[in-house]
Design an enzyme around this catalytic site. Sequence first.
Site, PDB file in Angstrom:
ATOM      1  N   ARG A 265      -5.090  12.337  -0.749  1.00 45.30           N
ATOM      2  CA  ARG A 265      -3.714  12.153  -0.754  1.00 45.30           C
ATOM      3  C   ARG A 265      -3.136  10.638  -1.353  1.00 45.30           C
ATOM      4  O   ARG A 265      -3.564   9.694  -0.494  1.00 45.30           O
ATOM      5  CB  ARG A 265      -3.026  12.410   0.557  1.00 45.30           C
ATOM      6  CG  ARG A 265      -1.773  12.087   0.866  1.00 45.30           C
ATOM      7  CD  ARG A 265      -1.252  12.158   2.454  1.00 45.30           C
ATOM      8  NE  ARG A 265       0.076  11.815   2.510  1.00 45.30           N
ATOM      9  CZ  ARG A 265       0.652  11.743   3.663  1.00 45.30           C
ATOM     10  NH1 ARG A 265      -0.142  11.300   4.839  1.00 45.30           N
ATOM     11  NH2 ARG A 265       1.679  11.409   3.658  1.00 45.30           N
TER      12      ARG A 265
ATOM     13  N   TYR B  51      -2.859   5.308   0.361  1.00 41.75           N
ATOM     14  CA  TYR B  51      -3.474   5.594   1.538  1.00 41.75           C
ATOM     15  C   TYR B  51      -5.274   5.483   1.506  1.00 41.75           C
ATOM     16  O   TYR B  51      -5.797   5.513   2.544  1.00 41.75           O
ATOM     17  CB  TYR B  51      -3.202   7.156   2.310  1.00 41.75           C
ATOM     18  CG  TYR B  51      -1.887   7.304   2.335  1.00 41.75           C
ATOM     19  CD1 TYR B  51      -1.321   6.589   3.672  1.00 41.75           C
ATOM     20  CD2 TYR B  51      -1.172   8.193   1.410  1.00 41.75           C
ATOM     21  CE1 TYR B  51       0.149   6.883   3.773  1.00 41.75           C
ATOM     22  CE2 TYR B  51       0.198   8.273   1.956  1.00 41.75           C
ATOM     23  CZ  TYR B  51       0.813   7.685   3.102  1.00 41.75           C
ATOM     24  OH  TYR B  51       2.061   7.918   3.412  1.00 41.75           O
TER      25      TYR B  51
ATOM     26  N   ALA C  48       4.957  11.755   9.139  1.00 41.70           N
ATOM     27  CA  ALA C  48       6.245  11.993   8.812  1.00 41.70           C
ATOM     28  C   ALA C  48       7.362  12.175   9.765  1.00 41.70           C
ATOM     29  O   ALA C  48       8.425  11.974  10.247  1.00 41.70           O
ATOM     30  CB  ALA C  48       6.548  12.906   7.430  1.00 41.70           C
TER      31      ALA C  48
ATOM     32  N   ARG D 273       8.655   0.360   2.476  1.00 40.03           N
ATOM     33  CA  ARG D 273       8.753   1.418   1.863  1.00 40.03           C
ATOM     34  C   ARG D 273       9.971   2.108   2.017  1.00 40.03           C
ATOM     35  O   ARG D 273      11.062   1.556   2.345  1.00 40.03           O
ATOM     36  CB  ARG D 273       7.423   2.499   2.053  1.00 40.03           C
ATOM     37  CG  ARG D 273       6.197   2.141   1.896  1.00 40.03           C
ATOM     38  CD  ARG D 273       5.125   3.064   2.521  1.00 40.03           C
ATOM     39  NE  ARG D 273       5.326   4.532   1.689  1.00 40.03           N
ATOM     40  CZ  ARG D 273       4.495   5.371   2.173  1.00 40.03           C
ATOM     41  NH1 ARG D 273       3.769   5.463   3.062  1.00 40.03           N
ATOM     42  NH2 ARG D 273       4.648   6.584   1.427  1.00 40.03           N
TER      43      ARG D 273
ATOM     44  N   GLU E   7       1.298   3.263  18.268  1.00 41.99           N
ATOM     45  CA  GLU E   7       1.902   3.865  17.076  1.00 41.99           C
ATOM     46  C   GLU E   7       1.066   3.023  16.016  1.00 41.99           C
ATOM     47  O   GLU E   7       1.176   2.062  15.977  1.00 41.99           O
ATOM     48  CB  GLU E   7       3.412   3.899  16.882  1.00 41.99           C
ATOM     49  CG  GLU E   7       3.740   4.184  15.457  1.00 41.99           C
ATOM     50  CD  GLU E   7       5.145   3.993  15.300  1.00 41.99           C
ATOM     51  OE1 GLU E   7       6.227   3.556  16.426  1.00 41.99           O
ATOM     52  OE2 GLU E   7       5.795   3.977  14.072  1.00 41.99           O
TER      53      GLU E   7
ATOM     54  N   HIS F 274       0.271   3.073  11.476  1.00 39.28           N
ATOM     55  CA  HIS F 274       0.466   3.608  10.101  1.00 39.28           C
ATOM     56  C   HIS F 274      -0.331   3.052   9.313  1.00 39.28           C
ATOM     57  O   HIS F 274      -0.936   1.727   9.431  1.00 39.28           O
ATOM     58  CB  HIS F 274       1.905   3.418   9.589  1.00 39.28           C
ATOM     59  CG  HIS F 274       2.717   4.077  10.559  1.00 39.28           C
ATOM     60  ND1 HIS F 274       3.152   5.302  10.625  1.00 39.28           N
ATOM     61  CD2 HIS F 274       3.603   3.544  11.605  1.00 39.28           C
ATOM     62  CE1 HIS F 274       3.898   5.699  11.583  1.00 39.28           C
ATOM     63  NE2 HIS F 274       4.325   4.738  12.182  1.00 39.28           N
TER      64      HIS F 274
ATOM     65  N   PRO G 210       0.837  15.215  10.574  1.00 36.56           N
ATOM     66  CA  PRO G 210       0.842  16.027   9.350  1.00 36.56           C
ATOM     67  C   PRO G 210       0.543  15.239   8.118  1.00 36.56           C
ATOM     68  O   PRO G 210       0.812  14.176   7.886  1.00 36.56           O
ATOM     69  CB  PRO G 210       2.290  16.568   9.188  1.00 36.56           C
ATOM     70  CG  PRO G 210       2.933  15.534   9.858  1.00 36.56           C
ATOM     71  CD  PRO G 210       2.160  15.021  11.170  1.00 36.56           C
ATOM     72  N   ASN G 211      -0.507  16.130   7.298  1.00 37.20           N
ATOM     73  CA  ASN G 211      -0.859  15.267   6.070  1.00 37.20           C
ATOM     74  C   ASN G 211      -1.898  14.441   6.371  1.00 37.20           C
ATOM     75  O   ASN G 211      -2.512  14.009   4.980  1.00 37.20           O
ATOM     76  CB  ASN G 211       0.225  14.912   4.999  1.00 37.20           C
ATOM     77  CG  ASN G 211       1.426  16.108   4.799  1.00 37.20           C
ATOM     78  OD1 ASN G 211       1.025  17.075   4.418  1.00 37.20           O
ATOM     79  ND2 ASN G 211       2.603  15.793   4.974  1.00 37.20           N
TER      80      ASN G 211
ATOM     81  N   ASN H 211      -0.675   8.248  14.890  1.00 32.01           N
ATOM     82  CA  ASN H 211      -0.135   8.052  13.658  1.00 32.01           C
ATOM     83  C   ASN H 211       0.239   9.706  13.387  1.00 32.01           C
ATOM     84  O   ASN H 211      -0.172  10.669  13.169  1.00 32.01           O
ATOM     85  CB  ASN H 211      -1.114   8.169  12.614  1.00 32.01           C
ATOM     86  CG  ASN H 211      -0.332   7.624  11.124  1.00 32.01           C
ATOM     87  OD1 ASN H 211       0.801   8.084  10.938  1.00 32.01           O
ATOM     88  ND2 ASN H 211      -1.218   7.522  10.263  1.00 32.01           N
TER      89      ASN H 211
HETATM   90  C1  DQA Z   1       2.161   7.117   7.488  1.00 31.28           C
HETATM   91  C2  DQA Z   1       3.437   6.806   7.123  1.00 31.28           C
HETATM   92  C3  DQA Z   1       4.399   7.919   7.139  1.00 31.28           C
HETATM   93  O1  DQA Z   1       5.854   7.509   6.541  1.00 31.28           O
HETATM   94  C4  DQA Z   1       4.103   9.110   6.153  1.00 31.28           C
HETATM   95  O2  DQA Z   1       4.936  10.016   6.175  1.00 31.28           O
HETATM   96  C5  DQA Z   1       2.765   9.352   6.427  1.00 31.28           C
HETATM   97  C6  DQA Z   1       1.526   8.556   6.868  1.00 31.28           C
HETATM   98  C7  DQA Z   1       0.996   6.100   7.353  1.00 31.28           C
HETATM   99  O3  DQA Z   1      -0.057   6.057   8.047  1.00 31.28           O
HETATM  100  O4  DQA Z   1       1.328   4.913   6.549  1.00 31.28           O
HETATM  101  O5  DQA Z   1       2.256  10.650   6.345  1.00 31.28           O
HETATM  102  O6  DQA Z   1       2.497   7.365   8.891  1.00 31.28           O
END
Ligand code: DQA
Length: 137
Positions: free
Chosen positions: A17, A22, A74, A104, A95, A97, A9-10, A71
């Site tokens: 964003r 990011y 959240a 964070r 995994e 990020h 998501p996102n 990735n």
């Molecule tokens: C993320 C870190 C997550 O905590 C966050 O919710 C994201 C992006 C990252 O790539 O840093 O959506 O996965």
Amino acid sequence: MKILILNGPNLNLLGRREPSIYGNLTFDEFYDSLKKKYPTVTLDYFQNNVEGEIINKLHEVGFSYDGIILNAGAYTHTSVAIGDAIKGIKTPVVEVHISNVHAREEFRHISYIAPNAKGVIAGFGLQSYALALESFL
Ligand code: DQA
């Protein structure tokens, strides 16, 4: 070598964003450069904002691909179901990020993916995906 990059998501909003966290690059721009850098790897990309769609994709590719770079956004910090899906498939999952989740908020320190993953890469911006890809080569 067949690898799927799976974004949750996102992450479709990358480039727009929270650029201070990011960055300014869209995922498509980064993905193009990654494909050029690794021409011998068959790279696929899927992004979805819906938890169940991420699980469906893991099931779809998880018995035939050589690796999955995930990735989960959240959902990393909340989804028992994605963790279980990774447990249930054969393809190894790394995994990733973009941000250093451990630097964070505390809720981002929890991962339901990590215990079932081959490894975790966080905090190197979009290069986290390239490092994950390297780990499969
Ligand atoms: C993320 C870190 C997550 O905590 C966050 O919710 C994201 C992006 C990252 O790539 O840093 O959506 O996965």
